[in-house]
Design a protein around this motif. Structure first.
Motif, PDB file in Angstrom:
ATOM      1  N   THR A 174      80.974  27.245  84.329  1.00 43.43           N
ATOM      2  CA  THR A 174      81.154  28.691  84.496  1.00 43.43           C
ATOM      3  C   THR A 174      81.721  29.399  83.268  1.00 43.43           C
ATOM      4  O   THR A 174      81.580  30.620  83.146  1.00 43.43           O
ATOM      5  CB  THR A 174      82.090  28.969  85.690  1.00 43.43           C
ATOM      6  OG1 THR A 174      83.300  28.203  85.527  1.00 43.43           O
ATOM      7  CG2 THR A 174      81.423  28.587  87.002  1.00 43.43           C
ATOM      8  N   ARG A 175      82.375  28.668  82.364  1.00 41.36           N
ATOM      9  CA  ARG A 175      83.111  29.308  81.268  1.00 41.36           C
ATOM     10  C   ARG A 175      82.226  30.210  80.407  1.00 41.36           C
ATOM     11  O   ARG A 175      82.547  31.389  80.185  1.00 41.36           O
ATOM     12  CB  ARG A 175      83.804  28.268  80.393  1.00 41.36           C
ATOM     13  CG  ARG A 175      84.568  28.888  79.214  1.00 41.36           C
ATOM     14  CD  ARG A 175      85.369  27.848  78.444  1.00 41.36           C
ATOM     15  NE  ARG A 175      84.535  26.764  77.957  1.00 41.36           N
ATOM     16  CZ  ARG A 175      84.587  25.509  78.417  1.00 41.36           C
ATOM     17  NH1 ARG A 175      85.419  25.187  79.388  1.00 41.36           N
ATOM     18  NH2 ARG A 175      83.797  24.576  77.913  1.00 41.36           N
ATOM     19  N   ALA A 176      81.129  29.678  79.895  1.00 39.44           N
ATOM     20  CA  ALA A 176      80.298  30.451  78.967  1.00 39.44           C
ATOM     21  C   ALA A 176      79.758  31.716  79.628  1.00 39.44           C
ATOM     22  O   ALA A 176      79.781  32.803  79.037  1.00 39.44           O
ATOM     23  CB  ALA A 176      79.156  29.586  78.439  1.00 39.44           C
ATOM     24  N   ALA A 177      79.278  31.580  80.859  1.00 39.12           N
ATOM     25  CA  ALA A 177      78.738  32.741  81.564  1.00 39.12           C
ATOM     26  C   ALA A 177      79.824  33.770  81.825  1.00 39.12           C
ATOM     27  O   ALA A 177      79.624  34.975  81.623  1.00 39.12           O
ATOM     28  CB  ALA A 177      78.092  32.305  82.878  1.00 39.12           C
ATOM     29  N   ALA A 178      80.989  33.306  82.274  1.00 40.61           N
ATOM     30  CA  ALA A 178      82.086  34.226  82.584  1.00 40.61           C
ATOM     31  C   ALA A 178      82.486  35.042  81.362  1.00 40.61           C
ATOM     32  O   ALA A 178      82.626  36.273  81.428  1.00 40.61           O
ATOM     33  CB  ALA A 178      83.285  33.449  83.116  1.00 40.61           C
ATOM     34  N   LEU A 179      82.669  34.378  80.234  1.00 38.38           N
ATOM     35  CA  LEU A 179      83.111  35.071  79.025  1.00 38.38           C
ATOM     36  C   LEU A 179      82.029  36.013  78.502  1.00 38.38           C
ATOM     37  O   LEU A 179      82.327  37.131  78.061  1.00 38.38           O
ATOM     38  CB  LEU A 179      83.508  34.053  77.960  1.00 38.38           C
ATOM     39  CG  LEU A 179      84.692  33.140  78.336  1.00 38.38           C
ATOM     40  CD1 LEU A 179      84.962  32.128  77.233  1.00 38.38           C
ATOM     41  CD2 LEU A 179      85.946  33.954  78.643  1.00 38.38           C
ATOM     42  N   ALA A 180      80.773  35.588  78.566  1.00 37.99           N
ATOM     43  CA  ALA A 180      79.678  36.453  78.122  1.00 37.99           C
ATOM     44  C   ALA A 180      79.573  37.695  79.005  1.00 37.99           C
ATOM     45  O   ALA A 180      79.324  38.807  78.511  1.00 37.99           O
ATOM     46  CB  ALA A 180      78.364  35.679  78.141  1.00 37.99           C
ATOM     47  N   GLN A 181      79.760  37.519  80.291  1.00 39.55           N
ATOM     48  CA  GLN A 181      79.680  38.657  81.212  1.00 39.55           C
ATOM     49  C   GLN A 181      80.819  39.641  80.975  1.00 39.55           C
ATOM     50  O   GLN A 181      80.614  40.862  81.021  1.00 39.55           O
ATOM     51  CB  GLN A 181      79.674  38.141  82.654  1.00 39.55           C
ATOM     52  CG  GLN A 181      78.370  37.457  83.029  1.00 39.55           C
ATOM     53  CD  GLN A 181      78.498  36.484  84.184  1.00 39.55           C
ATOM     54  OE1 GLN A 181      79.554  36.352  84.803  1.00 39.55           O
ATOM     55  NE2 GLN A 181      77.407  35.787  84.493  1.00 39.55           N
ATOM     56  N   ILE A 182      82.009  39.135  80.709  1.00 38.37           N
ATOM     57  CA  ILE A 182      83.143  40.020  80.425  1.00 38.37           C
ATOM     58  C   ILE A 182      82.921  40.751  79.101  1.00 38.37           C
ATOM     59  O   ILE A 182      83.235  41.939  78.972  1.00 38.37           O
ATOM     60  CB  ILE A 182      84.456  39.221  80.422  1.00 38.37           C
ATOM     61  CG1 ILE A 182      84.778  38.770  81.857  1.00 38.37           C
ATOM     62  CG2 ILE A 182      85.612  40.046  79.849  1.00 38.37           C
ATOM     63  CD1 ILE A 182      85.922  37.790  81.963  1.00 38.37           C
ATOM     64  N   ARG A 183      82.350  40.061  78.122  1.00 41.95           N
ATOM     65  CA  ARG A 183      82.072  40.713  76.834  1.00 41.95           C
ATOM     66  C   ARG A 183      81.084  41.869  76.980  1.00 41.95           C
ATOM     67  O   ARG A 183      81.126  42.828  76.214  1.00 41.95           O
ATOM     68  CB  ARG A 183      81.502  39.695  75.839  1.00 41.95           C
ATOM     69  CG  ARG A 183      82.503  38.693  75.308  1.00 41.95           C
ATOM     70  CD  ARG A 183      81.921  37.865  74.174  1.00 41.95           C
ATOM     71  NE  ARG A 183      82.826  36.782  73.799  1.00 41.95           N
ATOM     72  CZ  ARG A 183      82.699  35.529  74.197  1.00 41.95           C
ATOM     73  NH1 ARG A 183      81.670  35.181  74.972  1.00 41.95           N
ATOM     74  NH2 ARG A 183      83.566  34.616  73.825  1.00 41.95           N
ATOM     75  N   SER A 184      80.186  41.770  77.953  1.00 45.01           N
ATOM     76  CA  SER A 184      79.105  42.754  78.054  1.00 45.01           C
ATOM     77  C   SER A 184      79.358  43.848  79.088  1.00 45.01           C
ATOM     78  O   SER A 184      78.578  44.797  79.170  1.00 45.01           O
ATOM     79  CB  SER A 184      77.793  42.038  78.398  1.00 45.01           C
ATOM     80  OG  SER A 184      77.880  41.416  79.671  1.00 45.01           O
ATOM     81  N   VAL A 185      80.431  43.736  79.874  1.00 45.96           N
ATOM     82  CA  VAL A 185      80.679  44.744  80.893  1.00 45.96           C
ATOM     83  C   VAL A 185      81.159  46.038  80.237  1.00 45.96           C
ATOM     84  O   VAL A 185      81.645  46.030  79.099  1.00 45.96           O
ATOM     85  CB  VAL A 185      81.706  44.228  81.932  1.00 45.96           C
ATOM     86  CG1 VAL A 185      83.123  44.211  81.359  1.00 45.96           C
ATOM     87  CG2 VAL A 185      81.649  45.060  83.212  1.00 45.96           C
TER      88      VAL A 185
END
Length: 238
Positions: A174-185
């Motif tokens: 989950t780490r990579a997806a979570a951080l990428a999603q937070i970066r793009s929100v």
């Protein structure tokens, strides 16, 4: 857990659409190693239907209302408590001055709008399989929701929310997806995420560690919390 998964099936039949799953079941579904069980079912409702989902569920045969915004729903495997987290468009169009209230609305709307289908399956001791496919919140929105939820929870629930965040950030799945999603929100949401990360993983780090260890996270260290804070803070930079 069979009752919880069956609860998703019952909810889908009652509201006429696949419910968007958030909360503990969503976290456990996303992690590579589900580290705990859950007995409740959490849904998000953007209130875009003809009737609020909570109203429909409470009108079902055998259902019992639970205040403030839940229902005890009967299933073939026993009753399950279903919490419905409602998001009104006015909360997004006219954001609150309070960062917690803002993050509650934006995180749940984000979770609803970006949820992706997953198949959730439980195998009972008898070998019977209970499975359902439904939209489940993504890791980034789950972290945002958990960060916001900590403030108004009991001590035990605070520990569970914080430990869920730790697992979502540190789990390889989950780490990579979570951080990428937070970066793009959007910027407003990420600013409120940063405020809550600073509160729970920096300023109240020792209290958070106590809460986490009290609910079973005895192997979690201050270094782990520091790493979570560093990764989330970096992802929230604009």
């Amino acid at each position: 857990m069979a009752a919880v998964v069956q609860g998703v099936i019952e909810v889908r039949a009652l509201i006429g659409q696949a419910p968007v799953i958030v909360g503990g079941l969503a976290v456990l579904s996303r992690l590579s190693n589900p580290y705990r069980a859950t007995v409740d079912l959490d849904l998000v409702d953007r209130l875009l239907g003809h009737l609020p989902q909570l109203e429909v569920l409470r009108a079902a045969d055998g259902a019992e209302p639970v205040e403030p915004a839940a229902v005890l729903l009967p299933t073939r495997y026993g009753s399950v408590k279903v919490d419905v987290l409602e998001v009104r468009q006015v909360e997004l169009d006219q954001p609150s001055d309070d960062p917690g209230d803002r993050l509650h609305a934006s995180a749940h709307a984000w979770a609803n709008d970006t949820a992706t289908d997953m198949t959730i399956e439980v195998i009972r001791t008898s070998g019977e399989r209970v499975a359902v496919t439904t939209p489940v919140a993504e890791p980034g929105p789950l972290i945002a929701m958990k960060l916001q939820a900590v403030m108004n929870r009991s001590t035990d629930k605070q520990g569970t929310d914080l430990l869920d965040i730790v697992h979502l950030v540190l789990d390889d799945t989950t780490r990579a997806a979570a951080l990428a999603q937070i970066r793009s929100v959007e910027a407003a949401t990420v600013q409120d995420i940063a405020i809550h990360v600073d509160l729970w993983f920096t300023r109240k780090r020792l209290q958070s560690l106590q809460r986490v260890r009290a609910v079973g996270g005895r192997d979690i260290t201050t270094d782990d919390l520091d790493l979570v804070a560093e990764l989330l803070t970096d992802a929230a930079q604009r």
